[in-house]
Design a protein around this motif. Structure first.
Motif, PDB file in Angstrom:
ATOM      1  N   MET A  40       0.834  -1.207   0.000  1.00 43.78           N
ATOM      2  CA  MET A  40       0.000   0.000   0.000  1.00 43.78           C
ATOM      3  C   MET A  40       0.870   1.259   0.000  1.00 43.78           C
ATOM      4  N   ALA A  41       1.979   1.201   0.737  1.00 47.79           N
ATOM      5  CA  ALA A  41       2.879   2.348   0.791  1.00 47.79           C
ATOM      6  C   ALA A  41       3.498   2.605  -0.582  1.00 47.79           C
ATOM      7  N   ARG A  42       3.914   1.516  -1.233  1.00 53.08           N
ATOM      8  CA  ARG A  42       4.507   1.678  -2.559  1.00 53.08           C
ATOM      9  C   ARG A  42       3.470   2.232  -3.535  1.00 53.08           C
ATOM     10  N   THR A  43       2.270   1.751  -3.502  1.00 54.44           N
ATOM     11  CA  THR A  43       1.198   2.244  -4.366  1.00 54.44           C
ATOM     12  C   THR A  43       0.947   3.722  -4.103  1.00 54.44           C
ATOM     13  N   ALA A  44       0.949   4.110  -2.834  1.00 54.54           N
ATOM     14  CA  ALA A  44       0.731   5.514  -2.487  1.00 54.54           C
ATOM     15  C   ALA A  44       1.865   6.385  -3.032  1.00 54.54           C
ATOM     16  N   VAL A  45       3.100   5.913  -2.918  1.00 52.31           N
ATOM     17  CA  VAL A  45       4.241   6.686  -3.424  1.00 52.31           C
ATOM     18  C   VAL A  45       4.161   6.827  -4.936  1.00 52.31           C
ATOM     19  N   VAL A  46       3.860   5.728  -5.629  1.00 46.05           N
ATOM     20  CA  VAL A  46       3.771   5.767  -7.089  1.00 46.05           C
ATOM     21  C   VAL A  46       2.630   6.697  -7.508  1.00 46.05           C
ATOM     22  N   ALA A  47       1.481   6.573  -6.859  1.00 47.64           N
ATOM     23  CA  ALA A  47       0.344   7.423  -7.203  1.00 47.64           C
ATOM     24  C   ALA A  47       0.651   8.889  -6.896  1.00 47.64           C
ATOM     25  N   GLY A  48       1.303   9.155  -5.784  1.00 53.54           N
ATOM     26  CA  GLY A  48       1.661  10.528  -5.430  1.00 53.54           C
ATOM     27  C   GLY A  48       2.640  11.123  -6.416  1.00 53.54           C
ATOM     28  N   THR A  49       3.615  10.324  -6.832  1.00 53.68           N
ATOM     29  CA  THR A  49       4.593  10.799  -7.809  1.00 53.68           C
ATOM     30  C   THR A  49       3.923  11.074  -9.145  1.00 53.68           C
ATOM     31  N   ALA A  50       3.059  10.180  -9.557  1.00 51.12           N
ATOM     32  CA  ALA A  50       2.353  10.363 -10.828  1.00 51.12           C
ATOM     33  C   ALA A  50       1.489  11.619 -10.784  1.00 51.12           C
ATOM     34  N   THR A  51       0.834  11.863  -9.681  1.00 51.75           N
ATOM     35  CA  THR A  51      -0.002  13.052  -9.528  1.00 51.75           C
ATOM     36  C   THR A  51       0.844  14.313  -9.569  1.00 51.75           C
ATOM     37  N   ALA A  52       1.985  14.289  -8.871  1.00 54.95           N
ATOM     38  CA  ALA A  52       2.864  15.449  -8.856  1.00 54.95           C
ATOM     39  C   ALA A  52       3.395  15.761 -10.248  1.00 54.95           C
ATOM     40  N   VAL A  53       3.807  14.733 -10.984  1.00 51.84           N
ATOM     41  CA  VAL A  53       4.319  14.923 -12.336  1.00 51.84           C
ATOM     42  C   VAL A  53       3.211  15.450 -13.248  1.00 51.84           C
ATOM     43  N   SER A  54       2.029  14.860 -13.131  1.00 51.63           N
ATOM     44  CA  SER A  54       0.903  15.295 -13.949  1.00 51.63           C
ATOM     45  C   SER A  54       0.556  16.756 -13.674  1.00 51.63           C
ATOM     46  N   ASN A  55       0.549  17.134 -12.396  1.00 49.44           N
ATOM     47  CA  ASN A  55       0.238  18.525 -12.044  1.00 49.44           C
ATOM     48  C   ASN A  55       1.300  19.478 -12.594  1.00 49.44           C
ATOM     49  N   ARG A  56       2.563  19.086 -12.515  1.00 46.87           N
ATOM     50  CA  ARG A  56       3.629  19.939 -13.005  1.00 46.87           C
ATOM     51  C   ARG A  56       3.512  20.132 -14.517  1.00 46.87           C
ATOM     52  N   VAL A  57       3.205  19.047 -15.226  1.00 44.36           N
ATOM     53  CA  VAL A  57       3.034  19.130 -16.678  1.00 44.36           C
ATOM     54  C   VAL A  57       1.852  20.045 -17.001  1.00 44.36           C
ATOM     55  N   SER A  58       0.776  19.904 -16.260  1.00 39.48           N
ATOM     56  CA  SER A  58      -0.405  20.735 -16.500  1.00 39.48           C
ATOM     57  C   SER A  58      -0.102  22.211 -16.254  1.00 39.48           C
ATOM     58  N   ARG A  59       0.619  22.508 -15.166  1.00 36.13           N
ATOM     59  CA  ARG A  59       0.962  23.897 -14.860  1.00 36.13           C
ATOM     60  C   ARG A  59       1.884  24.479 -15.925  1.00 36.13           C
ATOM     61  N   ARG A  60       2.851  23.682 -16.369  1.00 35.20           N
ATOM     62  CA  ARG A  60       3.775  24.156 -17.399  1.00 35.20           C
ATOM     63  C   ARG A  60       3.025  24.449 -18.696  1.00 35.20           C
ATOM     64  N   GLN A  61       2.127  23.535 -19.060  1.00 33.83           N
ATOM     65  CA  GLN A  61       1.363  23.742 -20.296  1.00 33.83           C
ATOM     66  C   GLN A  61       0.445  24.950 -20.164  1.00 33.83           C
ATOM     67  N   ALA A  62      -0.183  25.129 -19.013  1.00 30.87           N
ATOM     68  CA  ALA A  62      -1.047  26.290 -18.803  1.00 30.87           C
ATOM     69  C   ALA A  62      -0.236  27.577 -18.874  1.00 30.87           C
ATOM     70  N   GLY A  63       0.981  27.547 -18.351  1.00 28.24           N
ATOM     71  CA  GLY A  63       1.857  28.714 -18.439  1.00 28.24           C
ATOM     72  C   GLY A  63       2.222  29.045 -19.878  1.00 28.24           C
ATOM     73  N   ARG A  64       2.489  28.020 -20.660  1.00 23.29           N
ATOM     74  CA  ARG A  64       2.811  28.247 -22.072  1.00 23.29           C
ATOM     75  C   ARG A  64       1.617  28.833 -22.813  1.00 23.29           C
ATOM     76  N   TRP A  65       0.436  28.300 -22.553  1.00 29.89           N
ATOM     77  CA  TRP A  65      -0.761  28.816 -23.212  1.00 29.89           C
ATOM     78  C   TRP A  65      -1.017  30.262 -22.818  1.00 29.89           C
ATOM     79  N   ALA A  66      -0.822  30.557 -21.542  1.00 29.50           N
ATOM     80  CA  ALA A  66      -1.024  31.929 -21.079  1.00 29.50           C
ATOM     81  C   ALA A  66      -0.027  32.869 -21.752  1.00 29.50           C
ATOM     82  N   ALA A  67       1.212  32.423 -21.896  1.00 25.72           N
ATOM     83  CA  ALA A  67       2.229  33.252 -22.556  1.00 25.72           C
ATOM     84  C   ALA A  67       1.867  33.480 -24.025  1.00 25.72           C
ATOM     85  N   GLN A  68       1.357  32.445 -24.683  1.00 28.95           N
ATOM     86  CA  GLN A  68       0.956  32.590 -26.081  1.00 28.95           C
ATOM     87  C   GLN A  68      -0.208  33.563 -26.213  1.00 28.95           C
ATOM     88  N   GLU A  69      -1.179  33.459 -25.317  1.00 27.97           N
ATOM     89  CA  GLU A  69      -2.320  34.382 -25.356  1.00 27.97           C
ATOM     90  C   GLU A  69      -1.863  35.810 -25.111  1.00 27.97           C
TER      91      GLU A  69
END
Length: 96
Positions: free
Chosen positions: A7-36
């Motif tokens: 369960m701990a390993r699953t939580a770590v993997v899920a947490g890491t995946a969420t963190a990476v996904s959020n970072r990618v989303s923020r970076r992409q949103a920043g790029r879109w905002a800069a383009q606009e």
């Protein structure tokens, strides 16, 4: 590895995946905002260009008209203008 370790390993993997996904989303949103922002800073149309004023025309003492008529005559004599074209251009010149 027991149940808690899995369960701990699953939580770590899920947490890491969420963190990476959020970072990618923020970076992409920043790029879109800069383009606009860049899109709004650029004018949607090109502003009209300034044209230079036409040079002042010389006083017409008739010599320029004579020179133009002579040029037309030369063009007719060389066969560049037909007699009909010469007559049209001459009439246009004389009409002013």
């Amino acid at each position: 590895m027991g149940l808690i370790g899995g369960m701990a390993r699953t939580a770590v993997v899920a947490g890491t995946a969420t963190a990476v996904s959020n970072r990618v989303s923020r970076r992409q949103a920043g790029r879109w905002a800069a383009q606009e922002q860049q899109q709004y800073q650029q004018p949607a149309y090109a502003p009209p260009t300034q044209y230079e004023a036409a040079p002042p025309q010389e006083a017409d003492d008739g010599s320029s008209m004579i020179a133009q008529l002579e040029k037309l005559g030369d063009l007719r004599d060389k066969g560049i203008l037909t007699d009909e074209e010469f007559a049209q251009q001459k009439a246009r010149l004389l009409a002013g």
